[in-house]
Design an enzyme around this catalytic site. Structure first.
Site, mmCIF file in Angstrom:
data_model
loop_
_atom_site.group_PDB
_atom_site.id
_atom_site.type_symbol
_atom_site.label_atom_id
_atom_site.label_comp_id
_atom_site.label_asym_id
_atom_site.label_seq_id
_atom_site.Cartn_x
_atom_site.Cartn_y
_atom_site.Cartn_z
ATOM 1 N N ILE A 11 0.641 -1.417 -0.361
ATOM 2 C CA ILE A 11 0.190 0.015 0.117
ATOM 3 C C ILE A 11 1.279 0.842 0.255
ATOM 4 O O ILE A 11 0.723 2.350 -0.538
ATOM 5 C CB ILE A 11 -1.264 -0.397 1.331
ATOM 6 N N SER A 125 3.916 -8.709 -14.459
ATOM 7 C CA SER A 125 4.703 -7.821 -15.500
ATOM 8 C C SER A 125 4.662 -7.987 -16.686
ATOM 9 O O SER A 125 4.896 -9.257 -16.890
ATOM 10 C CB SER A 125 6.357 -7.951 -14.386
ATOM 11 N N GLU A 127 7.368 -7.503 -17.612
ATOM 12 C CA GLU A 127 9.493 -8.449 -17.682
ATOM 13 C C GLU A 127 8.639 -9.273 -17.732
ATOM 14 O O GLU A 127 10.137 -10.212 -17.988
ATOM 15 C CB GLU A 127 9.621 -7.728 -16.365
ATOM 16 N N TYR A 149 14.361 -10.421 -11.969
ATOM 17 C CA TYR A 149 12.731 -10.394 -11.579
ATOM 18 C C TYR A 149 12.289 -10.522 -12.173
ATOM 19 O O TYR A 149 11.504 -10.936 -11.772
ATOM 20 C CB TYR A 149 12.882 -8.613 -11.334
ATOM 21 N N ASN A 178 4.892 -1.422 -18.405
ATOM 22 C CA ASN A 178 4.942 0.096 -16.998
ATOM 23 C C ASN A 178 3.733 1.267 -17.202
ATOM 24 O O ASN A 178 3.287 0.956 -18.226
ATOM 25 C CB ASN A 178 7.034 0.280 -17.887
ATOM 26 N N PRO A 280 22.648 -6.412 -16.754
ATOM 27 C CA PRO A 280 24.162 -7.349 -17.593
ATOM 28 C C PRO A 280 22.675 -8.006 -18.737
ATOM 29 O O PRO A 280 23.546 -8.840 -19.452
ATOM 30 C CB PRO A 280 24.027 -7.964 -16.472
ATOM 31 N N ALA A 281 22.002 -7.721 -18.598
ATOM 32 C CA ALA A 281 20.885 -8.506 -19.702
ATOM 33 C C ALA A 281 19.725 -7.168 -20.269
ATOM 34 O O ALA A 281 18.959 -6.973 -19.167
ATOM 35 C CB ALA A 281 20.725 -10.013 -19.682
HETATM 36 P P1 NAP Z 1 6.753 0.090 -5.630
HETATM 37 O O1 NAP Z 1 6.195 1.553 -6.104
HETATM 38 O O2 NAP Z 1 8.519 -0.594 -5.750
HETATM 39 O O3 NAP Z 1 6.178 -0.294 -4.781
HETATM 40 C C1 NAP Z 1 6.408 -1.744 -4.015
HETATM 41 C C2 NAP Z 1 5.293 -1.760 -2.884
HETATM 42 O O4 NAP Z 1 6.334 -3.407 -2.065
HETATM 43 C C3 NAP Z 1 5.995 -1.182 -0.843
HETATM 44 O O5 NAP Z 1 4.792 -0.446 -1.047
HETATM 45 C C4 NAP Z 1 7.099 -1.849 -0.439
HETATM 46 O O6 NAP Z 1 7.288 -1.347 0.487
HETATM 47 C C5 NAP Z 1 6.443 -2.870 -0.336
HETATM 48 N N1 NAP Z 1 6.815 -4.131 -0.211
HETATM 49 C C6 NAP Z 1 8.974 -4.409 -0.672
HETATM 50 N N2 NAP Z 1 8.591 -5.709 -0.310
HETATM 51 C C7 NAP Z 1 8.069 -6.012 0.768
HETATM 52 C C8 NAP Z 1 8.138 -6.867 1.855
HETATM 53 N N3 NAP Z 1 8.895 -7.931 2.194
HETATM 54 N N4 NAP Z 1 7.040 -7.138 3.182
HETATM 55 C C9 NAP Z 1 6.449 -6.097 2.591
HETATM 56 N N5 NAP Z 1 6.100 -5.570 0.971
HETATM 57 C C10 NAP Z 1 6.508 -5.218 0.757
HETATM 58 O O7 NAP Z 1 6.202 -0.214 -6.747
HETATM 59 P P2 NAP Z 1 5.181 -0.502 -7.719
HETATM 60 O O8 NAP Z 1 5.785 0.069 -8.739
HETATM 61 O O9 NAP Z 1 3.747 0.089 -6.822
HETATM 62 O O10 NAP Z 1 4.472 -1.781 -8.361
HETATM 63 C C11 NAP Z 1 2.449 -2.490 -7.828
HETATM 64 C C12 NAP Z 1 3.529 -3.919 -7.883
HETATM 65 O O11 NAP Z 1 3.303 -4.482 -9.414
HETATM 66 C C13 NAP Z 1 5.058 -4.787 -7.778
HETATM 67 O O12 NAP Z 1 4.328 -6.142 -7.338
HETATM 68 C C14 NAP Z 1 5.398 -4.677 -9.038
HETATM 69 O O13 NAP Z 1 6.572 -5.853 -9.189
HETATM 70 C C15 NAP Z 1 4.430 -4.923 -9.851
HETATM 71 N N6 NAP Z 1 4.199 -4.264 -11.665
HETATM 72 C C16 NAP Z 1 4.548 -2.851 -11.851
HETATM 73 C C17 NAP Z 1 4.625 -2.179 -12.629
HETATM 74 C C18 NAP Z 1 5.088 -0.816 -13.175
HETATM 75 O O14 NAP Z 1 5.174 -0.612 -14.394
HETATM 76 N N7 NAP Z 1 4.975 0.081 -11.726
HETATM 77 C C19 NAP Z 1 4.208 -3.192 -14.170
HETATM 78 C C20 NAP Z 1 4.321 -4.859 -13.505
HETATM 79 C C21 NAP Z 1 4.227 -4.881 -12.433
HETATM 80 P P3 NAP Z 1 7.934 -0.271 1.566
HETATM 81 O O15 NAP Z 1 7.685 1.368 1.250
HETATM 82 O O16 NAP Z 1 8.393 -0.098 2.814
HETATM 83 O O17 NAP Z 1 9.455 -0.418 0.588
HETATM 84 O O1 G4F Z 2 12.188 2.150 -14.913
HETATM 85 P P1 G4F Z 2 13.012 0.836 -15.795
HETATM 86 O O2 G4F Z 2 14.070 0.673 -14.559
HETATM 87 O O3 G4F Z 2 11.938 0.186 -15.765
HETATM 88 P P2 G4F Z 2 11.698 -1.624 -16.174
HETATM 89 O O4 G4F Z 2 12.563 -1.921 -15.718
HETATM 90 O O5 G4F Z 2 10.823 -1.261 -17.002
HETATM 91 O O6 G4F Z 2 10.865 -1.807 -15.309
HETATM 92 C C1 G4F Z 2 9.690 -1.751 -15.027
HETATM 93 O O7 G4F Z 2 8.439 -1.942 -15.321
HETATM 94 C C2 G4F Z 2 8.505 -3.486 -15.219
HETATM 95 C C3 G4F Z 2 7.300 -3.864 -16.161
HETATM 96 O O8 G4F Z 2 7.545 -4.034 -17.412
HETATM 97 C C4 G4F Z 2 7.712 -3.859 -14.114
HETATM 98 F F1 G4F Z 2 7.680 -4.563 -14.188
HETATM 99 C C5 G4F Z 2 8.866 -3.623 -13.615
HETATM 100 O O9 G4F Z 2 8.176 -3.451 -11.742
HETATM 101 C C6 G4F Z 2 9.579 -1.965 -12.654
HETATM 102 O O10 G4F Z 2 8.144 -0.816 -12.723
HETATM 103 O O11 G4F Z 2 13.676 0.791 -16.950
HETATM 104 C C7 G4F Z 2 13.204 1.012 -18.453
HETATM 105 C C8 G4F Z 2 13.837 1.000 -19.543
HETATM 106 C C9 G4F Z 2 15.046 0.010 -18.792
HETATM 107 O O12 G4F Z 2 14.987 -0.069 -20.182
HETATM 108 C C10 G4F Z 2 16.494 0.745 -18.645
HETATM 109 O O13 G4F Z 2 17.261 -0.114 -18.488
HETATM 110 O O14 G4F Z 2 15.502 2.517 -18.997
HETATM 111 C C11 G4F Z 2 16.318 2.060 -19.442
HETATM 112 N N1 G4F Z 2 16.998 3.176 -18.730
HETATM 113 C C12 G4F Z 2 18.651 3.685 -18.997
HETATM 114 N N2 G4F Z 2 18.095 4.880 -18.229
HETATM 115 C C13 G4F Z 2 17.134 3.853 -17.155
HETATM 116 C C14 G4F Z 2 17.933 4.478 -17.234
HETATM 117 N N3 G4F Z 2 16.668 2.430 -16.196
HETATM 118 C C15 G4F Z 2 16.638 3.348 -14.528
HETATM 119 N N4 G4F Z 2 15.795 2.337 -14.315
HETATM 120 N N5 G4F Z 2 17.927 4.705 -14.856
HETATM 121 C C16 G4F Z 2 18.429 4.651 -15.998
HETATM 122 O O15 G4F Z 2 19.580 5.557 -15.648
#
Ligand code: NAP
Ligand code: G4F
Length: 325
Positions: A11, A125, A127, A149, A178, A280-281
């Protein structure tokens, strides 16, 4: 009629905060699991904290999750908690597996043991598609995750399906591409860019250092995507859905658009690259086909790429101004 009850893991995260607001507006009684931190990190939920009930718990601790389900007695459980930053999953692969993969099984077990009639949402995701097998990616596209991940999320996805098939639970996965917002963590590329652009605009920084500028993502607005999570749990049958915009852009496109918001056309002048941010990938290219969600859930994204970038840059400028006052 009694108000519905929802339990959200994660949350305090980006999506958890938008989902809680969305459910409160629908008169849900909202419970959220928060883990212990040395100082509370409730920035994203502070403005509605008095309207939700927070329950201490951790994805690593089965007993705390089981107890949370007992306390909340939820109709719906949204499992949004995870180690969600792809880059960190190489430096902490085991922890990522514990949180993001096995954590899902722990939440499912808590529900199975305490409230099997509840409905379960898993935050899957894009991913998982990783090295993509077809374009655009849909619910039937096979997976080839490219990071610890992505591998952990693929486990979470399949264990959710497995619990649905093994125990007849109402358990669904949303395969979300994303999605971003002003509440996005600063380490993700979109927020890193909008925060950097805002700092440059206010004279607080001179440049932004990034990694791979060529990667393409299908970027939507988190506020639109939480509605899709909820809609999945309102269906008569549990099923999995891709949620996306159907459009993609490169990191360079995002940077260019963000600089245009502050009236700067020559973005290259401000951007450096460093190997430090190369993975790395890599996942080079993602674009989602959300036609099933459109047909069954009647869901479609509302926020364009341009409006999303503008919203994030403007919010970051406001935030920096507020913090320096
Ligand atoms: P986020 O901002 O990183 O939030 C992650 C949440 O998980 C935070 O509330 C964090 O708590 C909690 N958490 C982490 N480790 C935990 C643990 N061990 N026990 C209990 N809570 C824990 O992620 P988001 O962007 O909102 O994404 C929500 C979900 O959707 C995630 O599962 C992410 O992998 C998935 N997802 C995200 C995207 C995207 O683009 N945003 C896309 C696809 C899937 P703290 O505040 O304490 O760190
Ligand atoms: O913003 P990113 O770190 O997001 P990424 O790796 O796509 O993952 C996010 O989306 C996923 C859904 O597809 C979620 F499941 C996951 O939890 C997360 O929310 O990176 C996006 C792209 C990558 O290709 C990365 O290599 O941006 C490229 N990038 C280039 N420069 C960078 C940077 N990413 C980050 N974080 N920081 C940089 O400086």
């Amino acid at each position: 009629m009694l108000n519905k009850r929802a339990l959200i893991t994660g949350i305090t995260g980006q999506d958890g905060s938008y989902l809680a607001e969305f459910l409160l507006a629908k008169s849900y009684k909202v419970f959220g699991i928060t883990r212990r931190t040395s100082t509370p990190n409730y920035e994203r939920i502070r403005h509605f904290q008095d309207k939700v009930e927070l329950i201490p718990g951790d994805l690593l601790d089965q007993q705390s999750l089981t107890s949370a389900v007992k306390i909340a007695d939820p109709d719906e459980i949204y499992n949004l908690a995870a180690q969600s930053f792809v880059a960190t999953s190489w430096s902490q692969p085991v922890l990522t597996g514990e949180f993001t993969a096995l954590g899902t099984t722990r939440v499912l077990e808590a529900m199975r043991q305490v409230k099997p009639e509840a409905k379960f949402y898993q935050a899957s995701s894009s991913e998982m598609f990783g090295m993509v097998k077809e374009t655009p990616q849909n619910e039937k596209t096979s997976f080839h995750p490219r990071s610890p991940y992505g591998v952990a999320k693929t486990y979470g996805h399949w264990i959710t399906i497995n619990y649905r098939e093994s125990y007849d639970l109402f358990a669904v996965s949303g395969i979300l591409f994303n999605h971003e917002s002003p509440r996005r963590g600063l380490e993700f590329v979109t927020r890193k860019v909008t925060n950097g652009v805002a700092k440059i605009k206010l004279g607080q920084a001179k440049s932004i250092t990034l990694g791979n500028l060529d990667a393409k993502r299908d970027w939507g607005f988190a506020g639109d995507y939480v509605e899709a999570m909820w809609l999945m749990l309102q269906q008569p049958k549990a099923d999995d859905y891709v949620i996306a915009t159907g459009e993609n852009h490169s990191v360079a496109d995002f940077v260019k658009e963000a600089f245009l918001v502050i009236g700067e056309k020559n973005w290259r002048k401000y951007v450096k690259t460093s190997k430090e941010f190369i993975r790395p990938a890599e996942v080079d290219f993602l674009i989602g086909d959300y036609s099933k969600a459109k047909r069954v859930l009647k869901w479609a994204p509302k926020t364009s790429f341009k409006s999303l970038v503008k919203m994030m840059v403007e919010a970051d400028i406001e935030l920096l101004k507020k913090n320096s006052r």
